[in-house]
Design a protein around this motif. Sequence first.
Motif, mmCIF file in Angstrom:
data_model
loop_
_atom_site.group_PDB
_atom_site.id
_atom_site.type_symbol
_atom_site.label_atom_id
_atom_site.label_comp_id
_atom_site.label_asym_id
_atom_site.label_seq_id
_atom_site.Cartn_x
_atom_site.Cartn_y
_atom_site.Cartn_z
ATOM 1 N N LEU A 1 -2.306 5.019 13.219
ATOM 2 C CA LEU A 1 -2.543 5.385 14.616
ATOM 3 C C LEU A 1 -1.627 6.508 15.098
ATOM 4 C CD1 LEU A 1 -3.030 1.850 16.198
ATOM 5 C CD2 LEU A 1 -4.777 3.588 15.821
ATOM 6 N N ASN A 2 -0.406 6.567 14.582
ATOM 7 C CA ASN A 2 0.546 7.567 15.055
ATOM 8 C C ASN A 2 0.633 8.797 14.150
ATOM 9 O OD1 ASN A 2 1.769 6.328 12.907
ATOM 10 N ND2 ASN A 2 3.748 6.039 13.897
ATOM 11 N N ASN A 3 -0.293 8.942 13.216
ATOM 12 C CA ASN A 3 -0.266 10.071 12.289
ATOM 13 C C ASN A 3 -1.160 11.189 12.833
ATOM 14 O OD1 ASN A 3 -0.404 11.874 10.161
ATOM 15 N ND2 ASN A 3 -0.411 10.258 8.595
ATOM 16 N N ASP A 4 -0.589 11.977 13.720
ATOM 17 C CA ASP A 4 -1.358 13.033 14.386
ATOM 18 C C ASP A 4 -1.879 14.087 13.416
ATOM 19 O OD1 ASP A 4 -0.968 11.810 16.866
ATOM 20 O OD2 ASP A 4 0.888 12.922 17.237
ATOM 21 N N ALA A 5 -1.098 14.400 12.378
ATOM 22 C CA ALA A 5 -1.545 15.407 11.398
ATOM 23 C C ALA A 5 -2.780 14.908 10.649
ATOM 24 C CB ALA A 5 -0.420 15.736 10.419
ATOM 25 N N MET B 1 0.841 -1.171 0.000
ATOM 26 C CA MET B 1 0.000 0.000 0.000
ATOM 27 C C MET B 1 0.887 1.235 0.000
ATOM 28 S SD MET B 1 -2.987 1.093 2.675
ATOM 29 C CE MET B 1 -3.695 -0.517 2.568
ATOM 30 N N ILE B 2 0.585 2.190 -0.837
ATOM 31 C CA ILE B 2 1.355 3.425 -0.914
ATOM 32 C C ILE B 2 0.669 4.486 -0.060
ATOM 33 C CG2 ILE B 2 2.158 5.264 -2.429
ATOM 34 C CD1 ILE B 2 2.191 3.189 -4.678
ATOM 35 N N ARG B 3 1.436 5.075 0.831
ATOM 36 C CA ARG B 3 0.918 6.159 1.671
ATOM 37 C C ARG B 3 1.837 7.348 1.482
ATOM 38 N NH1 ARG B 3 -2.965 4.192 5.198
ATOM 39 N NH2 ARG B 3 -2.904 1.955 5.405
ATOM 40 N N GLN B 4 1.254 8.490 1.191
ATOM 41 C CA GLN B 4 2.064 9.674 0.954
ATOM 42 C C GLN B 4 1.406 10.868 1.614
ATOM 43 O OE1 GLN B 4 2.957 10.289 -3.134
ATOM 44 N NE2 GLN B 4 4.122 12.127 -2.768
ATOM 45 N N ALA B 5 2.186 11.642 2.301
ATOM 46 C CA ALA B 5 1.678 12.841 2.963
ATOM 47 C C ALA B 5 1.511 13.965 1.944
ATOM 48 C CB ALA B 5 2.635 13.276 4.065
ATOM 49 N N MET B 6 0.626 14.869 2.261
ATOM 50 C CA MET B 6 0.435 16.052 1.430
ATOM 51 C C MET B 6 1.700 16.902 1.489
ATOM 52 S SD MET B 6 -1.616 18.034 -0.381
ATOM 53 C CE MET B 6 -3.299 17.573 -0.083
ATOM 54 N N LYS B 7 2.187 17.339 0.341
ATOM 55 C CA LYS B 7 3.373 18.196 0.317
ATOM 56 C C LYS B 7 3.063 19.515 1.017
ATOM 57 C CE LYS B 7 5.481 16.222 -3.740
ATOM 58 N NZ LYS B 7 6.052 16.461 -5.073
ATOM 59 N N LEU C 1 -4.905 12.608 11.698
ATOM 60 C CA LEU C 1 -5.995 12.533 12.666
ATOM 61 C C LEU C 1 -6.644 13.906 12.838
ATOM 62 C CD1 LEU C 1 -7.645 10.988 14.771
ATOM 63 C CD2 LEU C 1 -5.799 11.441 16.405
ATOM 64 N N ALA C 2 -5.813 14.947 12.983
ATOM 65 C CA ALA C 2 -6.339 16.308 13.125
ATOM 66 C C ALA C 2 -7.093 16.730 11.868
ATOM 67 C CB ALA C 2 -5.195 17.287 13.414
ATOM 68 N N PHE C 3 -6.548 16.399 10.704
ATOM 69 C CA PHE C 3 -7.223 16.724 9.444
ATOM 70 C C PHE C 3 -8.607 16.082 9.393
ATOM 71 C CE2 PHE C 3 -8.410 15.114 5.259
ATOM 72 C CZ PHE C 3 -8.615 16.303 4.587
ATOM 73 N N HIS C 4 -8.680 14.787 9.676
ATOM 74 C CA HIS C 4 -9.958 14.080 9.625
ATOM 75 C C HIS C 4 -10.973 14.699 10.582
ATOM 76 C CE1 HIS C 4 -7.735 10.991 7.418
ATOM 77 N NE2 HIS C 4 -8.916 10.604 6.987
ATOM 78 N N ARG C 5 -10.529 15.009 11.778
ATOM 79 C CA ARG C 5 -11.446 15.645 12.741
ATOM 80 C C ARG C 5 -11.904 17.007 12.235
ATOM 81 N NH1 ARG C 5 -8.350 13.679 18.193
ATOM 82 N NH2 ARG C 5 -9.420 11.672 18.335
ATOM 83 N N ASN C 6 -11.001 17.776 11.633
ATOM 84 C CA ASN C 6 -11.377 19.088 11.079
ATOM 85 C C ASN C 6 -12.336 18.961 9.910
ATOM 86 O OD1 ASN C 6 -9.879 20.622 12.877
ATOM 87 N ND2 ASN C 6 -8.051 20.594 11.604
ATOM 88 N N MET C 7 -12.328 17.833 9.225
ATOM 89 C CA MET C 7 -13.230 17.598 8.100
ATOM 90 C C MET C 7 -14.585 17.060 8.564
ATOM 91 S SD MET C 7 -11.764 18.467 5.244
ATOM 92 C CE MET C 7 -11.124 19.812 6.198
ATOM 93 N N GLY C 8 -14.737 16.850 9.865
ATOM 94 C CA GLY C 8 -16.017 16.395 10.387
ATOM 95 C C GLY C 8 -16.126 14.896 10.599
ATOM 96 N N PHE C 9 -15.038 14.169 10.376
ATOM 97 C CA PHE C 9 -15.049 12.727 10.637
ATOM 98 C C PHE C 9 -15.035 12.483 12.138
ATOM 99 C CE2 PHE C 9 -13.243 12.863 6.375
ATOM 100 C CZ PHE C 9 -13.769 11.739 5.763
ATOM 101 N N THR C 10 -15.675 11.424 12.571
ATOM 102 C CA THR C 10 -15.597 10.992 13.960
ATOM 103 C C THR C 10 -14.942 9.618 13.991
ATOM 104 O OG1 THR C 10 -17.822 10.059 13.883
ATOM 105 C CG2 THR C 10 -17.616 12.292 14.731
ATOM 106 N N GLU C 11 -14.178 9.375 15.030
ATOM 107 C CA GLU C 11 -13.456 8.119 15.134
ATOM 108 C C GLU C 11 -14.434 6.985 15.405
ATOM 109 O OE1 GLU C 11 -10.091 6.251 18.014
ATOM 110 O OE2 GLU C 11 -9.787 8.321 17.360
ATOM 111 N N ALA C 12 -14.360 5.949 14.570
ATOM 112 C CA ALA C 12 -15.264 4.803 14.708
ATOM 113 C C ALA C 12 -14.602 3.659 15.460
ATOM 114 C CB ALA C 12 -15.696 4.319 13.325
#
Length: 68
Positions: free
Chosen positions: A41-45, A1-7, A47-58
């Motif tokens: 789990l350790n990707n705090d940025a 799986m390829i995972r890449q952070a936003m530049k 996690l913060a992005f998802h919460r700011n987009m209105g996602f809730t942790e399931a």
Amino acid sequence: MIRQAMKEDYRRKGYARALVAECEKWTRQMGCSEFASDCELNNDASLAFHRNMGFTEAGRIICFTKPI
């Protein structure tokens, strides 16, 4: 799986918010009532992005692989 952070040059310009909005629009048009995403789990940025987009942790999971 390829995972890449936003530049860094593209962060905080609204691109991701617009992309998520278009994805939500499309999923509603397809008759879906829920939109999901994930992050490490350790990707705090992320996690913060998802919460700011209105996602809730399931929930939280651990993914496994095994070479064969």
